[in-house]
Design a protein around this motif. Sequence first.
Motif, PDB file in Angstrom:
ATOM      1  N   THR A 156      47.536  48.595  40.366  1.00  0.00           N
ATOM      2  CA  THR A 156      46.307  48.054  39.800  1.00  0.00           C
ATOM      3  C   THR A 156      46.346  48.143  38.268  1.00  0.00           C
ATOM      4  OG1 THR A 156      45.189  48.812  41.771  1.00  0.00           O
ATOM      5  CG2 THR A 156      43.796  48.275  39.892  1.00  0.00           C
ATOM      6  N   PRO A 157      46.146  47.022  37.589  1.00  0.00           N
ATOM      7  CA  PRO A 157      46.252  47.052  36.126  1.00  0.00           C
ATOM      8  C   PRO A 157      45.075  47.789  35.479  1.00  0.00           C
ATOM      9  CG  PRO A 157      45.598  44.868  36.880  1.00  0.00           C
ATOM     10  CD  PRO A 157      45.888  45.676  38.113  1.00  0.00           C
ATOM     11  N   ASP A 158      45.359  48.445  34.373  1.00  0.00           N
ATOM     12  CA  ASP A 158      44.332  49.176  33.623  1.00  0.00           C
ATOM     13  C   ASP A 158      43.507  48.165  32.829  1.00  0.00           C
ATOM     14  OD1 ASP A 158      46.672  48.600  32.288  1.00  0.00           O
ATOM     15  OD2 ASP A 158      46.568  50.319  30.954  1.00  0.00           O
ATOM     16  N   ILE A 159      42.409  47.763  33.457  1.00  0.00           N
ATOM     17  CA  ILE A 159      41.637  46.623  32.949  1.00  0.00           C
ATOM     18  C   ILE A 159      41.033  46.872  31.562  1.00  0.00           C
ATOM     19  CG2 ILE A 159      39.522  45.304  33.392  1.00  0.00           C
ATOM     20  CD1 ILE A 159      41.985  44.340  34.970  1.00  0.00           C
TER      21      ILE A 159
END
Lengths: 366, 366
Positions: free
Chosen positions: B254-257
């Motif tokens: 999950t990308p670090d938004i």
Amino acid sequence: MRRELFDIPEGVIYLDGNSLGAPPKHVAERMQEVVKHQWGTRLIRSWSEGWWEAPQRVGDRVGRLIGAAPGQVVVGDSTSVNVYKALMGAVKGTERTEIVCDESTFPTDGYIAQSVASLTGLKIRAAHPSSLDLTEDTAVVLLNQVDYRTGALHDMKALTEQAHAVGAQVVWDLCHSAGVLPIELDALQVDFAIGCTYKFLNGGPGSPAFIYVPKHRQATFENPLSGWNGHREPFGMKPSYEPDAGIARARVGTPDILSMLALDAALDVWDDVDLAELRQRGLALTALFREHVEKLTNLEVITPDQRGNQISVRCPDARNVMDELIARGVIGDHRPPDVLRFGFAPLYVTDEDAIKAAETLAEITR
Amino acid sequence: MRRELFDIPEGVIYLDGNSLGAPPKHVAERMQEVVKHQWGTRLIRSWSEGWWEAPQRVGDRVGRLIGAAPGQVVVGDSTSVNVYKALMGAVKGTERTEIVCDESTFPTDGYIAQSVASLTGLKIRAAHPSSLDLTEDTAVVLLNQVDYRTGALHDMKALTEQAHAVGAQVVWDLCHSAGVLPIELDALQVDFAIGCTYKFLNGGPGSPAFIYVPKHRQATFENPLSGWNGHREPFGMKPSYEPDAGIARARVGTPDILSMLALDAALDVWDDVDLAELRQRGLALTALFREHVEKLTNLEVITPDQRGNQISVRCPDARNVMDELIARGVIGDHRPPDVLRFGFAPLYVTDEDAIKAAETLAEITR
């Protein structure tokens, strides 16, 4: 328990904290301080004014919530990357031949385990936590404490003992259990643990994950992702990699400070939370929702009694039912093919939310 | 060229954009929008309102600055993690026996290369870009376009051709060159490239790095970090990993938004920047500083004519001299044992800054 500390939009019943926790109110302000003052005014100097040590410092804050004494948890990278570090670390040098992977775990754990198996020549075997069939061939078992689909809670103590009884190591994925119940990693002599921080810990979308490597394993833990942040002398600019003596060896590259410090701020709401009390509230909320769903609908609750903070309901046409729930202000999610998931974060979900959500579900499916 | 768009504190001459770029003014406001509205109000729904695709969308924005057509760059993870992906991808299935690593590159590249060599059984050989001695044993060469210590710029075209002439692949590290000069990855048929976004691209502390995998290599690129974000059907929750057909296979978890969308905002200042003009301004600024340092001090400039946006000066007692420079408002950095580094980001550094910095250095060292 702490609803006043959270920003929940008017008219919304938020039951997806098992996927993305809601923001504590003060996080937005902290981000302003980080962007404008720490980055904007202090610029590069902030690296020596708290940024560099943040992965360990925030790691210790997470550690308190999972039963890890200080110096054993570091925050950074994604869950998948940390699964990779833990599994590669666990199988390094082993003469055993198999990795056992919880078949009910969130798929990314299995995908990473497949890659580790393929790179190291070990075999991978999927098994349910209820029948692991471990042997002296088993190098490591990768288990998830709470099943992301059903919400089932596995017995960490018994399963850890089962692994240790055959000399295998265990890697626990705490994505759906950190911030749900008291966890005792040190006391149970868990070998490795990883988890995310954006679910019940409310760290923000994609906030950095964590890895736990207990003290006694640190000296032999080899991080396959041997980036400069894990070097014993990161600013020495040495040609060879020599790992830090402690938990910092689980670090890799430059940490994503904005996401990290949003998480740091979010963790403030946990400062005086009693995890045993939290656990009771979580059980009460999920029991209340379950009771109302079973009373008001014909749907099957697939979550067993031993559970995390989640109730899963089998429901035909789950996707459209969830869309309609969301349209009516009840936000959960669905997982294919037919599961509705409802997460109950006791810090900001109330009894009224649980009852209203069940009533709304009944209205839609009746 | 765009100084009015940046927040630089009063009285500060900021010459460390080669380490941490300064924040564009509007980033703070965008972060408020992301935290309060996207996370706080839209909650989980934001994942389908732009977050999920952000790594590719922001990747394309970076791609424009490095000569990569859309669909070949993805943003996420740290530079070290992306070096690992690129090198593991490059050596997968090779019968060649060595990895050649630029001995002057930033150490983390070499540390990761050592890990890759150790895991795959290849040998690693350190060599300077001026004498690589590649052979048909060379599987891949890892090179840095700009030397982080001296600021020397290497010839990407010639070195890429040199690698290809013996059938070797090349991985370029663009950490110190992205945002400095026009780069033509597609045109030069580069095999892989990686880089950070927090230096001249001003993405914020530890903002996510990027990886470039050209179209024609994507189908065979195996990401060792086979996380669910790289799956062809990430929400299918399939038991087996099947990579996305395109660049998304280079994604992991999950990308670090928050960090990702700060970078996204920061990239706005690049929208109408002409990279050839930027390059001329960078050369002019570094020439001006060099000229004044050579005129006003006895210090040796170790940066060659072929250079990035950096001037490095050999200086006894470099650490204390830099502390004193910073105390007087001139912020650069030092690298052991005796190098002062000054970075010139043409977007916010002026001629007056360059002259004043040289004068201050002269006052301190005279």
